[in-house]
Motif scaffolding. Sequence first.
Motif, PDB file in Angstrom:
ATOM      1  N   TRP A  82      43.348  65.054  20.531  1.00  0.00           N
ATOM      2  CA  TRP A  82      43.666  66.180  21.415  1.00  0.00           C
ATOM      3  C   TRP A  82      45.066  65.987  22.000  1.00  0.00           C
ATOM      4  CZ3 TRP A  82      38.683  67.058  24.863  1.00  0.00           C
ATOM      5  CH2 TRP A  82      37.657  67.561  24.050  1.00  0.00           C
ATOM      6  N   GLU A  83      45.898  66.988  21.823  1.00  0.00           N
ATOM      7  CA  GLU A  83      47.274  66.934  22.320  1.00  0.00           C
ATOM      8  C   GLU A  83      47.305  67.144  23.829  1.00  0.00           C
ATOM      9  OE1 GLU A  83      50.440  66.706  20.801  1.00  0.00           O
ATOM     10  OE2 GLU A  83      49.376  66.001  18.995  1.00  0.00           O
ATOM     11  N   GLY A  84      48.002  66.262  24.533  1.00  0.00           N
ATOM     12  CA  GLY A  84      48.301  66.494  25.941  1.00  0.00           C
ATOM     13  C   GLY A  84      47.152  66.325  26.899  1.00  0.00           C
ATOM     14  N   ILE A  85      46.117  65.621  26.459  1.00  0.00           N
ATOM     15  CA  ILE A  85      45.003  65.428  27.392  1.00  0.00           C
ATOM     16  C   ILE A  85      45.491  64.597  28.589  1.00  0.00           C
ATOM     17  CG2 ILE A  85      44.053  63.348  26.278  1.00  0.00           C
ATOM     18  CD1 ILE A  85      41.280  64.912  26.756  1.00  0.00           C
ATOM     19  N   PRO A  86      45.131  64.999  29.796  1.00  0.00           N
ATOM     20  CA  PRO A  86      45.683  64.281  30.948  1.00  0.00           C
ATOM     21  C   PRO A  86      45.179  62.844  31.001  1.00  0.00           C
ATOM     22  CG  PRO A  86      44.058  65.904  31.671  1.00  0.00           C
ATOM     23  CD  PRO A  86      44.262  66.122  30.200  1.00  0.00           C
ATOM     24  N   PRO A  87      46.045  61.915  31.379  1.00  0.00           N
ATOM     25  CA  PRO A  87      45.607  60.523  31.514  1.00  0.00           C
ATOM     26  C   PRO A  87      44.538  60.397  32.603  1.00  0.00           C
ATOM     27  CG  PRO A  87      47.995  60.689  31.687  1.00  0.00           C
ATOM     28  CD  PRO A  87      47.470  62.088  31.717  1.00  0.00           C
ATOM     29  N   ILE A  88      43.607  59.494  32.367  1.00  0.00           N
ATOM     30  CA  ILE A  88      42.626  59.158  33.407  1.00  0.00           C
ATOM     31  C   ILE A  88      43.191  57.985  34.189  1.00  0.00           C
ATOM     32  CG2 ILE A  88      40.268  58.426  33.908  1.00  0.00           C
ATOM     33  CD1 ILE A  88      39.504  59.531  31.093  1.00  0.00           C
ATOM     34  N   ASP A  89      43.369  58.200  35.488  1.00  0.00           N
ATOM     35  CA  ASP A  89      43.941  57.175  36.361  1.00  0.00           C
ATOM     36  C   ASP A  89      42.785  56.457  37.068  1.00  0.00           C
ATOM     37  OD1 ASP A  89      45.407  55.645  38.082  1.00  0.00           O
ATOM     38  OD2 ASP A  89      46.222  57.323  39.242  1.00  0.00           O
ATOM     39  N   TRP A  90      42.232  55.426  36.399  1.00  0.00           N
ATOM     40  CA  TRP A  90      41.081  54.701  36.961  1.00  0.00           C
ATOM     41  C   TRP A  90      41.509  53.933  38.203  1.00  0.00           C
ATOM     42  CZ3 TRP A  90      36.791  56.350  34.770  1.00  0.00           C
ATOM     43  CH2 TRP A  90      36.762  56.692  33.422  1.00  0.00           C
ATOM     44  N   ARG A  91      40.800  54.140  39.305  1.00  0.00           N
ATOM     45  CA  ARG A  91      41.131  53.455  40.563  1.00  0.00           C
ATOM     46  C   ARG A  91      39.880  52.755  41.086  1.00  0.00           C
ATOM     47  NH1 ARG A  91      45.301  56.345  43.664  1.00  0.00           N
ATOM     48  NH2 ARG A  91      46.460  57.629  42.209  1.00  0.00           N
ATOM     49  N   GLU A  92      39.707  51.526  40.624  1.00  0.00           N
ATOM     50  CA  GLU A  92      38.518  50.772  41.049  1.00  0.00           C
ATOM     51  C   GLU A  92      38.630  50.389  42.517  1.00  0.00           C
ATOM     52  OE1 GLU A  92      37.312  47.601  38.404  1.00  0.00           O
ATOM     53  OE2 GLU A  92      36.393  46.516  40.074  1.00  0.00           O
ATOM     54  N   ILE A  93      37.504  50.538  43.222  1.00  0.00           N
ATOM     55  CA  ILE A  93      37.465  50.138  44.634  1.00  0.00           C
ATOM     56  C   ILE A  93      36.475  48.995  44.800  1.00  0.00           C
ATOM     57  CG2 ILE A  93      38.134  52.417  45.478  1.00  0.00           C
ATOM     58  CD1 ILE A  93      35.111  52.775  46.287  1.00  0.00           C
ATOM     59  N   GLU A  94      36.672  48.258  45.855  1.00  0.00           N
ATOM     60  CA  GLU A  94      35.792  47.148  46.193  1.00  0.00           C
ATOM     61  C   GLU A  94      34.433  47.662  46.639  1.00  0.00           C
ATOM     62  OE1 GLU A  94      36.424  43.266  48.895  1.00  0.00           O
ATOM     63  OE2 GLU A  94      37.987  44.784  49.065  1.00  0.00           O
ATOM     64  N   HIS A  95      33.369  46.920  46.299  1.00  0.00           N
ATOM     65  CA  HIS A  95      32.026  47.264  46.779  1.00  0.00           C
ATOM     66  C   HIS A  95      31.792  46.495  48.067  1.00  0.00           C
ATOM     67  CE1 HIS A  95      27.442  47.416  46.205  1.00  0.00           C
ATOM     68  NE2 HIS A  95      27.848  48.626  46.492  1.00  0.00           N
ATOM     69  N   ALA A  96      32.406  46.971  49.138  1.00  0.00           N
ATOM     70  CA  ALA A  96      32.388  46.261  50.418  1.00  0.00           C
ATOM     71  C   ALA A  96      32.486  47.294  51.537  1.00  0.00           C
ATOM     72  CB  ALA A  96      33.573  45.305  50.489  1.00  0.00           C
ATOM     73  N   PRO A  97      32.015  46.925  52.722  1.00  0.00           N
ATOM     74  CA  PRO A  97      32.062  47.887  53.833  1.00  0.00           C
ATOM     75  C   PRO A  97      33.486  48.351  54.134  1.00  0.00           C
ATOM     76  CG  PRO A  97      30.642  46.032  54.389  1.00  0.00           C
ATOM     77  CD  PRO A  97      31.329  45.679  53.094  1.00  0.00           C
ATOM     78  N   ASP A  98      33.572  49.620  54.527  1.00  0.00           N
ATOM     79  CA  ASP A  98      34.825  50.214  55.020  1.00  0.00           C
ATOM     80  C   ASP A  98      35.980  50.069  54.031  1.00  0.00           C
ATOM     81  OD1 ASP A  98      33.527  50.932  57.416  1.00  0.00           O
ATOM     82  OD2 ASP A  98      33.875  48.934  58.250  1.00  0.00           O
TER      83      ASP A  98
END
Length: 255
Positions: free
Chosen positions: A115-131
Amino acid sequence: MPSVHLLGTGAAISDPHRTTTMIAVSEDEPPYRTLVVDCGGDVLQRLQACDRPIDSVDGLIVTHAHMDHTSGFPLLMEKVWLDGRNRALPVFGIEPALAQAGRLWEAFEPVHHDWEGIPPIDWREIEHAPDTPVWPDAPWTVIATPVNHGDTPNVGLRIEHDPTGHVLGYSCDTAPTDNVVDLAQDCNILIHEANGVPGGNHSTAVEAAEAARDADANRLLLVHLPPGDKSAEIADARAVFPNTDPADELGTYPF
Ligand SMILES: [Zn+2]
């Protein structure tokens, strides 16, 4: 003014008019600055039904790996591509949630590899921790905190609209936990699940009401609703926290 859109309000199986629980927040003027939380169905069709365009989506948060919260991710990507999106799509979540979304996307690799021009997926992993900070950009400040969904790592969310200071709390799928009370403290609306029977990996409507009361929330909306008549449970919940309602499917609630 910010609003929350109840794109889906059901459990994995629910009433015929309720699909899986998915929510979004937006502002009331273009460009709306929409954030979507979970995609266990055709989430962008539901967003359009709430009068928010596909290209208003700034980012997606995936709470946990269960099918009714992740399985629509490949369809979401197809839709943002067909809609002409060029900019990357930020996708936030704890590691197991992002891994699940990634596997789902890879499962379709033979389809989308050219597929031409499919937008990049910007994976942003977060910590599994409070707040844990989730969303870095105005107008939202989003904080994630672990909740209690049995063996499945999961997070609830506190979403603050910076210009107004108004706050939305979202329990996600969880048994009763003080972490929800903490994240929802003094919120304008608490979106809380009411899927369960006592003692499981979910909450009852009364347990949701107890969380809203203890958090000093202004209003409680119940989601992740199982099939059938809920009037008795709603009445019991209102005895604990009077400003309780079952969320309207496709409802938009300013907060
Ligand atoms: Zn779940």
